[in-house]
Write a protein that holds these residues in place. Structure first.
Motif, PDB file in Angstrom:
ATOM      1  N   ARG A 161      -0.396  41.424 -18.040  1.00 24.81           N
ATOM      2  CA  ARG A 161      -1.216  40.384 -18.673  1.00 24.81           C
ATOM      3  C   ARG A 161      -0.361  39.258 -19.232  1.00 24.81           C
ATOM      4  NH1 ARG A 161      -3.396  43.335 -22.142  1.00 24.81           N
ATOM      5  NH2 ARG A 161      -2.245  42.687 -23.991  1.00 24.81           N
ATOM      6  N   THR A 162       0.724  39.587 -19.907  1.00 24.73           N
ATOM      7  CA  THR A 162       1.503  38.561 -20.595  1.00 24.73           C
ATOM      8  C   THR A 162       2.506  37.856 -19.683  1.00 24.73           C
ATOM      9  OG1 THR A 162       3.114  40.228 -21.321  1.00 24.73           O
ATOM     10  CG2 THR A 162       1.287  39.716 -22.814  1.00 24.73           C
ATOM     11  N   ARG A 163       2.969  38.537 -18.643  1.00 26.73           N
ATOM     12  CA  ARG A 163       4.020  37.965 -17.799  1.00 26.73           C
ATOM     13  C   ARG A 163       3.521  37.398 -16.481  1.00 26.73           C
ATOM     14  NH1 ARG A 163       8.684  42.403 -17.428  1.00 26.73           N
ATOM     15  NH2 ARG A 163       9.630  40.720 -16.163  1.00 26.73           N
ATOM     16  N   ILE A 164       2.333  37.826 -16.041  1.00 28.96           N
ATOM     17  CA  ILE A 164       1.878  37.432 -14.709  1.00 28.96           C
ATOM     18  C   ILE A 164       0.540  36.708 -14.718  1.00 28.96           C
ATOM     19  CG2 ILE A 164       1.187  38.307 -12.441  1.00 28.96           C
ATOM     20  CD1 ILE A 164       3.202  40.564 -12.807  1.00 28.96           C
ATOM     21  N   LEU A 165      -0.441  37.239 -15.411  1.00 33.34           N
ATOM     22  CA  LEU A 165      -1.778  36.651 -15.344  1.00 33.34           C
ATOM     23  C   LEU A 165      -1.872  35.344 -16.116  1.00 33.34           C
ATOM     24  CD1 LEU A 165      -4.073  39.793 -15.799  1.00 33.34           C
ATOM     25  CD2 LEU A 165      -3.255  38.745 -13.684  1.00 33.34           C
ATOM     26  N   PRO A 166      -2.658  34.394 -15.621  1.00 31.44           N
ATOM     27  CA  PRO A 166      -2.911  33.174 -16.400  1.00 31.44           C
ATOM     28  C   PRO A 166      -3.607  33.527 -17.713  1.00 31.44           C
ATOM     29  CG  PRO A 166      -3.681  32.942 -14.121  1.00 31.44           C
ATOM     30  CD  PRO A 166      -3.347  34.390 -14.322  1.00 31.44           C
ATOM     31  N   ASP A 167      -3.487  32.660 -18.681  1.00 29.56           N
ATOM     32  CA  ASP A 167      -4.108  32.889 -19.986  1.00 29.56           C
ATOM     33  C   ASP A 167      -5.589  32.534 -19.915  1.00 29.56           C
ATOM     34  OD1 ASP A 167      -4.426  33.471 -22.671  1.00 29.56           O
ATOM     35  OD2 ASP A 167      -3.796  31.484 -23.329  1.00 29.56           O
ATOM     36  N   GLU A 168      -6.308  33.270 -19.067  1.00 21.67           N
ATOM     37  CA  GLU A 168      -7.724  33.027 -18.830  1.00 21.67           C
ATOM     38  C   GLU A 168      -8.463  34.368 -18.840  1.00 21.67           C
ATOM     39  OE1 GLU A 168      -8.188  30.761 -15.236  1.00 21.67           O
ATOM     40  OE2 GLU A 168      -6.392  29.571 -15.668  1.00 21.67           O
ATOM     41  N   PRO A 169      -9.296  34.613 -19.851  1.00 16.43           N
ATOM     42  CA  PRO A 169      -9.968  35.908 -19.967  1.00 16.43           C
ATOM     43  C   PRO A 169     -10.769  36.321 -18.748  1.00 16.43           C
ATOM     44  CG  PRO A 169     -10.149  34.705 -22.023  1.00 16.43           C
ATOM     45  CD  PRO A 169      -9.534  33.759 -21.026  1.00 16.43           C
TER      46      PRO A 169
ATOM     47  N   VAL B 168      -9.931  35.852 -15.677  1.00 19.19           N
ATOM     48  CA  VAL B 168      -8.969  36.433 -14.744  1.00 19.19           C
ATOM     49  C   VAL B 168      -8.580  37.831 -15.212  1.00 19.19           C
ATOM     50  CG1 VAL B 168      -6.716  36.161 -13.639  1.00 19.19           C
ATOM     51  CG2 VAL B 168      -8.104  34.152 -14.130  1.00 19.19           C
ATOM     52  N   TRP B 169      -8.412  38.001 -16.510  1.00 19.72           N
ATOM     53  CA  TRP B 169      -8.105  39.325 -17.049  1.00 19.72           C
ATOM     54  C   TRP B 169      -9.220  40.310 -16.691  1.00 19.72           C
ATOM     55  CZ3 TRP B 169      -6.232  38.304 -22.807  1.00 19.72           C
ATOM     56  CH2 TRP B 169      -5.164  37.396 -22.772  1.00 19.72           C
TER      57      TRP B 169
ATOM     58  N   ARG C 254      -8.884  50.988 -19.998  1.00 20.01           N
ATOM     59  CA  ARG C 254      -9.846  49.888 -19.908  1.00 20.01           C
ATOM     60  C   ARG C 254     -10.291  49.405 -21.296  1.00 20.01           C
ATOM     61  NH1 ARG C 254     -13.838  49.683 -14.824  1.00 20.01           N
ATOM     62  NH2 ARG C 254     -12.395  50.302 -13.166  1.00 20.01           N
ATOM     63  N   GLU C 255     -10.504  50.338 -22.211  1.00 24.83           N
ATOM     64  CA  GLU C 255     -10.998  49.938 -23.535  1.00 24.83           C
ATOM     65  C   GLU C 255      -9.980  49.046 -24.237  1.00 24.83           C
ATOM     66  OE1 GLU C 255     -12.893  51.799 -27.649  1.00 24.83           O
ATOM     67  OE2 GLU C 255     -12.281  53.120 -26.005  1.00 24.83           O
ATOM     68  N   ARG C 256      -8.704  49.393 -24.139  1.00 23.96           N
ATOM     69  CA  ARG C 256      -7.676  48.560 -24.756  1.00 23.96           C
ATOM     70  C   ARG C 256      -7.639  47.187 -24.095  1.00 23.96           C
ATOM     71  NH1 ARG C 256      -1.180  49.956 -25.258  1.00 23.96           N
ATOM     72  NH2 ARG C 256      -0.598  48.020 -26.324  1.00 23.96           N
ATOM     73  N   TRP C 257      -7.832  47.153 -22.787  1.00 27.63           N
ATOM     74  CA  TRP C 257      -7.817  45.882 -22.058  1.00 27.63           C
ATOM     75  C   TRP C 257      -9.002  45.012 -22.478  1.00 27.63           C
ATOM     76  CZ3 TRP C 257      -4.034  44.162 -18.797  1.00 27.63           C
ATOM     77  CH2 TRP C 257      -4.330  43.048 -17.992  1.00 27.63           C
TER      78      TRP C 257
END
Length: 225
Positions: free
Chosen positions: A88-96, A98-99, A115-118
């Protein structure tokens, strides 16, 4: 001048008797086609194959910044080595949104405890601001809250989505569903009536309106002196 040639040379350079390092070929591909997400994706795959996960993560982040078309293979490959938080922090764009789209690729079993933590990370990101600017962003926020069971915040988010996108059927439908689940039928009825006005042939909206009106009638009878 063709990125295809450079990508091919970088991908198969280890099969040649003599060759420059793969990174040299991919650097040329990026120079002539930095706009192409597939160039960055292929470069990241090559770096991962060489066990250079820092370079792979940086390349894949660039690929996803240009397009989400390679989200599934990128997240699957990265998740085999990096933690979900690192993905999440190193690869994905800062767009929920997309998360949210990455969930099935990171946590294949529906009951995966991760999943719950995500979902919690999605909700925290949206709450911290800046808030969503797209309907997809609100949908991601609402989906996370629904999985977390935060009904009060879920209703607040759908209200905000409907205010931000007042002519959106999905936004109004989400708001109506949240109101129905919270048994706020007096508020749900006018929203459902608006939805039917937009989609007069929708059997779903008509059934929901009928159920809401019936529940409202029962509430009135129960509360009658």
């Amino acid at each position: 001048l063709s990125p295809v040639a450079h990508v091919a040379l970088g991908t198969y350079s280890r099969l040649f008797t003599y060759s420059e390092p793969p990174a040299a070929h991919f650097a040329r591909a990026k120079k002539v086609a930095a706009f192409d997400p597939d160039v960055w994706y292929a470069s990241g795959r090559s770096a991962a194959a060489a066990n250079d996960w820092s370079a792979a993560a940086a390349d894949w982040r660039e690929s996803l910044a240009r397009s989400r078309k390679r989200l599934q293979p990128i997240v699957a490959l990265a998740g085999s080595r990096l933690t979900p938080d690192e993905v999440r922090t190193r690869i994905l764009p800062d767009e929920p949104d997309v998360w949210l789209a990455a969930v099935p690729y990171l946590f294949a079993p529906p009951d995966d405890a991760g999943r719950e933590r995500w979902y919690g990370a999605i909700a925290a990101r949206c709450s911290a601001g800046p808030g969503p600017t797209t309907l997809a962003g609100y949908f991601a926020w609402a989906t996370a809250l629904e999985h977390l069971g935060d009904r009060d915040e879920l209703l607040r988010v759908w209200r905000a989505a409907a205010d931000r996108f007042p002519e959106s059927v999905p936004a109004r439908s989400g708001l109506a569903a949240a109101l129905e689940d919270d048994e706020r039928y007096d508020e749900a009825v006018p929203v459902l009536e608006w939805l039917i006005g937009q989609k007069p042939d929708s059997a779903e909206f008509r059934l929901r309106l009928e159920a809401a009106r019936h529940a409202l009638k029962l509430q009135a009878e129960i509360n009658a002196p």
